[in-house]
Each structure stands twice: as structure tokens, then as C-alpha cells.
Design a protein around this motif. Sequence first.
Motif, PDB file in Angstrom:
ATOM      1  N   LEU A 110     -39.884  72.036  68.104  1.00 43.08           N
ATOM      2  CA  LEU A 110     -39.489  73.429  67.913  1.00 43.08           C
ATOM      3  C   LEU A 110     -38.760  73.954  69.148  1.00 43.08           C
ATOM      4  N   ILE A 111     -39.285  73.648  70.302  1.00 41.05           N
ATOM      5  CA  ILE A 111     -38.654  74.085  71.557  1.00 41.05           C
ATOM      6  C   ILE A 111     -37.269  73.470  71.691  1.00 41.05           C
ATOM      7  N   GLU A 112     -37.162  72.169  71.423  1.00 42.38           N
ATOM      8  CA  GLU A 112     -35.865  71.503  71.534  1.00 42.38           C
ATOM      9  C   GLU A 112     -34.838  72.109  70.582  1.00 42.38           C
ATOM     10  N   LYS A 113     -35.266  72.438  69.368  1.00 41.53           N
ATOM     11  CA  LYS A 113     -34.342  72.988  68.374  1.00 41.53           C
ATOM     12  C   LYS A 113     -33.938  74.427  68.687  1.00 41.53           C
ATOM     13  N   THR A 114     -34.792  75.162  69.364  1.00 41.39           N
ATOM     14  CA  THR A 114     -34.476  76.562  69.664  1.00 41.39           C
ATOM     15  C   THR A 114     -33.968  76.763  71.091  1.00 41.39           C
ATOM     16  N   MET A 115     -33.792  75.689  71.834  1.00 44.55           N
ATOM     17  CA  MET A 115     -33.311  75.791  73.214  1.00 44.55           C
ATOM     18  C   MET A 115     -31.969  76.523  73.310  1.00 44.55           C
ATOM     19  N   PRO A 116     -31.013  76.301  72.403  1.00 47.27           N
ATOM     20  CA  PRO A 116     -29.757  77.062  72.507  1.00 47.27           C
ATOM     21  C   PRO A 116     -29.969  78.574  72.415  1.00 47.27           C
ATOM     22  N   THR A 117     -30.933  79.004  71.621  1.00 53.03           N
ATOM     23  CA  THR A 117     -31.225  80.437  71.510  1.00 53.03           C
ATOM     24  C   THR A 117     -31.785  80.968  72.819  1.00 53.03           C
ATOM     25  N   LEU A 118     -32.716  80.233  73.407  1.00 53.54           N
ATOM     26  CA  LEU A 118     -33.295  80.642  74.690  1.00 53.54           C
ATOM     27  C   LEU A 118     -32.229  80.675  75.776  1.00 53.54           C
ATOM     28  N   GLU A 119     -31.382  79.646  75.815  1.00 56.18           N
ATOM     29  CA  GLU A 119     -30.317  79.603  76.818  1.00 56.18           C
ATOM     30  C   GLU A 119     -29.356  80.778  76.642  1.00 56.18           C
ATOM     31  N   ALA A 120     -29.018  81.095  75.390  1.00 56.70           N
ATOM     32  CA  ALA A 120     -28.109  82.218  75.134  1.00 56.70           C
ATOM     33  C   ALA A 120     -28.738  83.540  75.558  1.00 56.70           C
ATOM     34  N   MET A 121     -30.020  83.715  75.279  1.00 55.74           N
ATOM     35  CA  MET A 121     -30.689  84.972  75.643  1.00 55.74           C
ATOM     36  C   MET A 121     -30.773  85.116  77.162  1.00 55.74           C
ATOM     37  N   VAL A 122     -31.153  84.056  77.847  1.00 56.73           N
ATOM     38  CA  VAL A 122     -31.246  84.122  79.312  1.00 56.73           C
ATOM     39  C   VAL A 122     -29.863  84.376  79.900  1.00 56.73           C
ATOM     40  N   GLY A 123     -28.851  83.701  79.381  1.00 56.82           N
ATOM     41  CA  GLY A 123     -27.487  83.935  79.861  1.00 56.82           C
ATOM     42  C   GLY A 123     -27.046  85.364  79.636  1.00 56.82           C
ATOM     43  N   ALA A 124     -27.371  85.917  78.468  1.00 56.83           N
ATOM     44  CA  ALA A 124     -27.004  87.309  78.163  1.00 56.83           C
ATOM     45  C   ALA A 124     -27.719  88.273  79.095  1.00 56.83           C
ATOM     46  N   LEU A 125     -29.003  88.048  79.309  1.00 51.34           N
ATOM     47  CA  LEU A 125     -29.761  88.916  80.221  1.00 51.34           C
ATOM     48  C   LEU A 125     -29.196  88.833  81.634  1.00 51.34           C
ATOM     49  N   ARG A 126     -28.829  87.628  82.049  1.00 51.37           N
ATOM     50  CA  ARG A 126     -28.268  87.442  83.389  1.00 51.37           C
ATOM     51  C   ARG A 126     -26.926  88.167  83.507  1.00 51.37           C
ATOM     52  N   ASP A 127     -26.057  87.972  82.505  1.00 52.82           N
ATOM     53  CA  ASP A 127     -24.708  88.540  82.572  1.00 52.82           C
ATOM     54  C   ASP A 127     -24.681  90.050  82.364  1.00 52.82           C
ATOM     55  N   ALA A 128     -25.677  90.598  81.698  1.00 53.00           N
ATOM     56  CA  ALA A 128     -25.697  92.038  81.403  1.00 53.00           C
ATOM     57  C   ALA A 128     -26.022  92.877  82.621  1.00 53.00           C
ATOM     58  N   GLY A 154     -28.661  94.230  83.722  1.00 52.55           N
ATOM     59  CA  GLY A 154     -29.492  95.398  83.455  1.00 52.55           C
ATOM     60  C   GLY A 154     -28.956  96.341  82.389  1.00 52.55           C
ATOM     61  N   ASP A 155     -27.765  96.075  81.860  1.00 47.23           N
ATOM     62  CA  ASP A 155     -27.185  96.913  80.814  1.00 47.23           C
ATOM     63  C   ASP A 155     -27.758  96.470  79.471  1.00 47.23           C
ATOM     64  N   GLU A 156     -28.772  97.184  79.006  1.00 49.39           N
ATOM     65  CA  GLU A 156     -29.481  96.786  77.793  1.00 49.39           C
ATOM     66  C   GLU A 156     -28.569  96.754  76.572  1.00 49.39           C
ATOM     67  N   GLU A 157     -27.598  97.642  76.511  1.00 50.91           N
ATOM     68  CA  GLU A 157     -26.688  97.676  75.364  1.00 50.91           C
ATOM     69  C   GLU A 157     -25.793  96.449  75.326  1.00 50.91           C
ATOM     70  N   ALA A 158     -25.479  95.899  76.481  1.00 51.86           N
ATOM     71  CA  ALA A 158     -24.588  94.741  76.546  1.00 51.86           C
ATOM     72  C   ALA A 158     -25.314  93.447  76.191  1.00 51.86           C
ATOM     73  N   VAL A 159     -26.627  93.434  76.297  1.00 53.32           N
ATOM     74  CA  VAL A 159     -27.387  92.192  76.095  1.00 53.32           C
ATOM     75  C   VAL A 159     -27.123  91.592  74.724  1.00 53.32           C
ATOM     76  N   MET A 160     -27.234  92.375  73.659  1.00 50.87           N
ATOM     77  CA  MET A 160     -27.088  91.817  72.319  1.00 50.87           C
ATOM     78  C   MET A 160     -25.667  91.338  72.041  1.00 50.87           C
TER      79      MET A 160
END
Length: 83
Positions: free
Chosen positions: A37-55, A57-63
Motif C-alpha cells: 500500500l505504501i509503495e503504491k501510494t508513494m507518488p501521492t505522498l511525494e506530491a503532497m510533500v512537494g506541494a507543501l514545500r513549494d507553497a 505556507g500558502d494554504e490556497e496554493a497547496v492543492m
Amino acid sequence: MSEQKEVTIHLNDATARLFAEYEAFTRVTPEVYVQQLIEKTMPTLEAMVGALRDANGDEEAVMELFGKKMAESMLRQQQAQAS
């Protein structure tokens, strides 16, 4: 060699019974199931962490960033499967 970290998960009785029944049918242990399950959802986790990093602190930009990063990830997966 990459370092591994161990994580302990506590299951309630109902979930433990469900995993036991699943294992009886499939011979797939809860540990293997969760690892897959972790291996299959790793792209989602990576995308979320990348979005949080790039945003920054701008919560609106995260999504918006998350959506773009998921699309990029899916494209990379498709390209990898094609080659």
C-alpha cells in the motif's frame, strides 16, 4: 545502501480480525499488505510533500501545486511503463 526506519502500527480488534481473515484467504501478511500500500501510494505522498514545500505556507496554493505534481507523477509513471 538506504537506511530503513521501522514503524509500528496498532490495530483495533476489528481491523486485526479483518487482516487475519484476509491473510487466511490470500497468504498475504498485514506487513506485506501495508508495505505494498505504501509503495503504491508513494507518488501521492511525494506530491503532497512537494506541494507543501513549494507553497511556502500558502494554504490556497497547496492543492493547486498538489494537482500539478500528481499529474507530473502520473506522466512519469506512464513513461516508465512505456519504456
